[in-house]
Scaffold this active site. Structure first.
Site, PDB file in Angstrom:
ATOM      1  N   LYS A 193     -35.168  58.934  62.658  1.00 36.96           N
ATOM      2  CA  LYS A 193     -34.115  58.040  62.167  1.00 36.96           C
ATOM      3  C   LYS A 193     -32.863  58.886  61.934  1.00 36.96           C
ATOM      4  O   LYS A 193     -32.918  59.890  61.228  1.00 36.96           O
ATOM      5  CB  LYS A 193     -34.557  57.400  60.844  1.00 36.96           C
ATOM      6  N   VAL A 215     -58.111  49.918  37.192  1.00 35.28           N
ATOM      7  CA  VAL A 215     -57.810  50.137  35.774  1.00 35.28           C
ATOM      8  C   VAL A 215     -57.847  48.771  35.095  1.00 35.28           C
ATOM      9  O   VAL A 215     -57.057  47.879  35.430  1.00 35.28           O
ATOM     10  CB  VAL A 215     -56.434  50.818  35.602  1.00 35.28           C
ATOM     11  N   ILE A 275     -37.869  55.019  48.646  1.00 36.88           N
ATOM     12  CA  ILE A 275     -38.747  56.182  48.773  1.00 36.88           C
ATOM     13  C   ILE A 275     -38.002  57.456  48.379  1.00 36.88           C
ATOM     14  O   ILE A 275     -38.572  58.357  47.771  1.00 36.88           O
ATOM     15  CB  ILE A 275     -39.358  56.260  50.197  1.00 36.88           C
ATOM     16  N   SER A 332     -56.815  51.391  43.089  1.00 44.36           N
ATOM     17  CA  SER A 332     -57.711  50.236  43.158  1.00 44.36           C
ATOM     18  C   SER A 332     -58.270  50.082  44.572  1.00 44.36           C
ATOM     19  O   SER A 332     -57.510  50.121  45.543  1.00 44.36           O
ATOM     20  CB  SER A 332     -56.947  48.964  42.773  1.00 44.36           C
ATOM     21  N   ILE A 381     -48.362  47.961  49.176  1.00 45.42           N
ATOM     22  CA  ILE A 381     -47.389  46.996  49.716  1.00 45.42           C
ATOM     23  C   ILE A 381     -47.313  47.090  51.249  1.00 45.42           C
ATOM     24  O   ILE A 381     -47.153  46.100  51.939  1.00 45.42           O
ATOM     25  CB  ILE A 381     -46.007  47.138  49.040  1.00 45.42           C
TER      26      ILE A 381
END
Ligand SMILES: Cc1cc2nc3c(=O)[nH]c(=O)nc-3n(C[C@H](O)[C@H](O)[C@H](O)COP(=O)(O)OP(=O)(O)OC[C@H]3O[C@@H](n4cnc5c(N)ncnc54)[C@H](O)[C@@H]3O)c2cc1C
Length: 518
Positions: free
Chosen positions: A85, A191, A356, A46, A52
């Site tokens: 990390k 969509v 993730i 979109s 996020i």
């Protein structure tokens, strides 16, 4: 589509970290078919709904995922504001005292496949922390050292590592790579309608911008909206807020006092009254956020807690972004010809950066087991659902472990967290077992790609002062091997501390000179 027609067109809805990682992992695995024109991947994103844009801690699996996709690690560091990390540091989780902290590093304990060092550590009257007894990595983190040298090739390290990165930059970075190098088709469109066959299978999705897009296999990466798996196919959501209480996050970005300020090489998770604060160092700023339970804190109190952590010198920062968290996951992840990956599949508080890595593992399995046709799809779906459900269950257990071992009683949040009614049965059983049998290697963690292996449980259990009863006989036969592994640990610690550069020093060099491509 007849049941024996080959699966040739994969359609992914959503262009966040989940969508692009999934596209890249599948595309890298099926390049030959894509180049021959027999297989395509279309990603619809979109132009209006933002990703996020949080999610800055990853797992070492990311190195393999990116390397397989042909991504340059140097480009990742430069374009995504990425940093190293080497694990998590948990402060204030056990007693809340000023010196209460332990590491969950990314390196396995020395000789992990040969010997369980827990009994040997217990007999050593705890001169060292468990972490320091079995791995150099806690001490590397204490000193802010990087896990590699400028001469180490891309993706190779002297110590195991993952990344901290700017999530808002990562998805577009992957998009460029996937479209330019891997042949993924990118459609910018909303969509607005999903067309289904009589069987319930999704046939196509409709976007006003690009018309109707058909596919054989649909992957729902539409984030919390779960457009395909939830809204279209009606798959329910299994809540787990009764186990993991945090349901709100406040996310902020904090500048450094000086551009060359030292950078921690680990995610710092500091326990607070009603949850915990993450602190992640990127080269140009820190990502800091409070994950808390709204049953145990008002928003106002939570904002104050976060501000106290960030410090009065940062009073003028924009207000922290509030993100509601619904803890839980879908009741099934692959239904008909649709698979949920990423937030569409569920979410748990980001205490161990498990979201993730689940995307990577799901995408890898889809890529490896890409159904030849619709006829065999349900068999593969069943396997996928079984493995994915197992993983969510184990992650919930593992996250709860961090809470259940606390000795804090200062607030209702910590007291409620040890209520046996909030502890999963399997975890209760394991805690009982571990009183006499410290977890190790194949104990209960027998899947090929276990998200958190027994070593992770060891680091948390013994980092938080869990006691396992060890009889002296348990260590007699293996004493020699244990002392050899201990010596090796000290040798490695000495060597790594003398060779590794500071985290920021290496990142600056990578920006200037780059790493050697593999
Ligand atoms: C506070 C917080 C901290 C986190 N920290 C970590 C962490 O440290 N480590 C970790 O592993 N994970 C973390 N996560 C999780 C991580 O951010 C997500 O798993 C990851 O970003 C993947 O998100 P996503 O791609 O599924 O969803 P999103 O980023 O929300 O992307 C959804 C996509 O769907 C598209 N879309 C939606 N509706 C439509 C539509 N109708 N038509 C077309 N496209 C549509 C959107 O445009 C967007 O491109 C954290 C999450 C939160 C909330």
């Amino acid at each position: 589509m007849t049941v024996t027609q080959p699966v040739k067109a994969v359609v992914i809805v959503g262009g966040g970290t989940a969508g692009w990682l999934t596209a890249g992992i599948i595309a890298a695995r099926h390049q030959a078919r894509m180049k021959a024109g027999g297989f395509s991947i279309t990603l619809i994103e979109s132009p209006d709904i933002r990703i996020i844009g949080v999610g800055e801690g990853t797992w070492p699996t990311m190195r393999q995922s990116l390397e397989r996709m042909g991504v340059s690690e140097t480009a990742l560091f430069r374009d995504c504001d990425a940093a190293f990390k080497q694990g998590g540091k948990f402060a204030g989780w056990t007693t809340g005292a000023a010196d209460d902290a332990y590491y969950h590093p990314l390196m396995l304990p020395q000789g992990f496949a040969q010997l369980n060092l827990v009994p040997h550590w217990m007999r050593e009257t705890h001169k060292h922390s468990f972490c320091d007894f079995v791995t150099p990595q806690g001490r590397l983190c204490d000193e802010g050292l990087a896990p590699k040298l400028i001469t180490s090739p891309e993706y190779r390290g002297l110590a195991n590592y993952a990344y901290h990165l700017d999530a808002a930059k990562f998805a577009p970075f992957l998009a460029t790579h996937c479209t330019e190098k891997l042949g993924v088709r990118h459609v910018l469109g909303n969509v607005v309608q999903v067309n289904q066959r009589e069987s319930g299978d999704i046939e196509s999705v409709l976007t006003p911008e690009a018309g109707e897009i058909s596919g054989d296999l649909f992957i729902d990466c539409s984030g919390f909206s779960a457009l395909l798996i939830g809204k279209t196919l009606g798959v329910g959501f299994k809540e787990c807020g009764d186990i993991l209480f945090c349901d709100t996050a406040l996310a902020a970005q904090v500048p450094y006092e000086t551009p060359d300020a030292p950078m921690a090489s680990q995610t710092i998770s500091t326990a607070r009254e009603a949850g915990w604060i993450w602190d992640i160092c990127l080269p140009t700023r820190r990502g800091v956020g409070y994950v808390y339970s709204s049953r145990h804190s008002s928003e106002e109190a939570a904002r104050e807690t976060l501000q106290r952590y960030i410090g009065p010198q940062h009073r003028d920062l924009p207000p922290a972004r509030k993100i509601p968290i619904r803890s839980g996951h879908r009741q099934t992840f692959w239904k008909n010809n649709c698979i949920a990956v990423g937030l569409a599949g569920g979410f748990l508080e980001p205490l161990e950066s498990s979201a993730i890595v689940l995307v990577e593992l799901s995408a890898k399995m889809i890529a490896e087991q890409m159904p030849a046709n619709r006829q065999v799809m349900d068999i593969i779906a069943k396997r996928f659902n079984d493995v994915t459900m197992y993983r969510w269950g184990r992650i919930i257990d593992f996250l709860k472990l961090h809470y259940v071992l606390t000795r804090r009683t200062d607030t209702a949040f910590w007291r409620d967290n040890v209520d046996p009614a909030s502890v999963p049965e399997r975890l209760k059983e394991l805690l009982e077992l571990w009183k006499y049998h410290p977890p190790w290697f194949f104990d209960e963690f027998d899947r090929l790609e276990e998200v958190f292996p027994a070593a992770s449980y060891q680091y948390v259990l013994y980092g938080m002062g869990f006691q396992s009863e060890i009889s002296p006989e348990d260590t007699i036969d293996t004493g020699l091997l244990a002392s050899r592994l201990r010596q090796e640990n000290e040798r490695q610690t000495f060597e790594l501390r003398s060779r590794l550069p500071k985290n920021r020093e290496l990142l600056n060099k990578i920006h200037e000179y780059g790493l050697q491509p593999v």
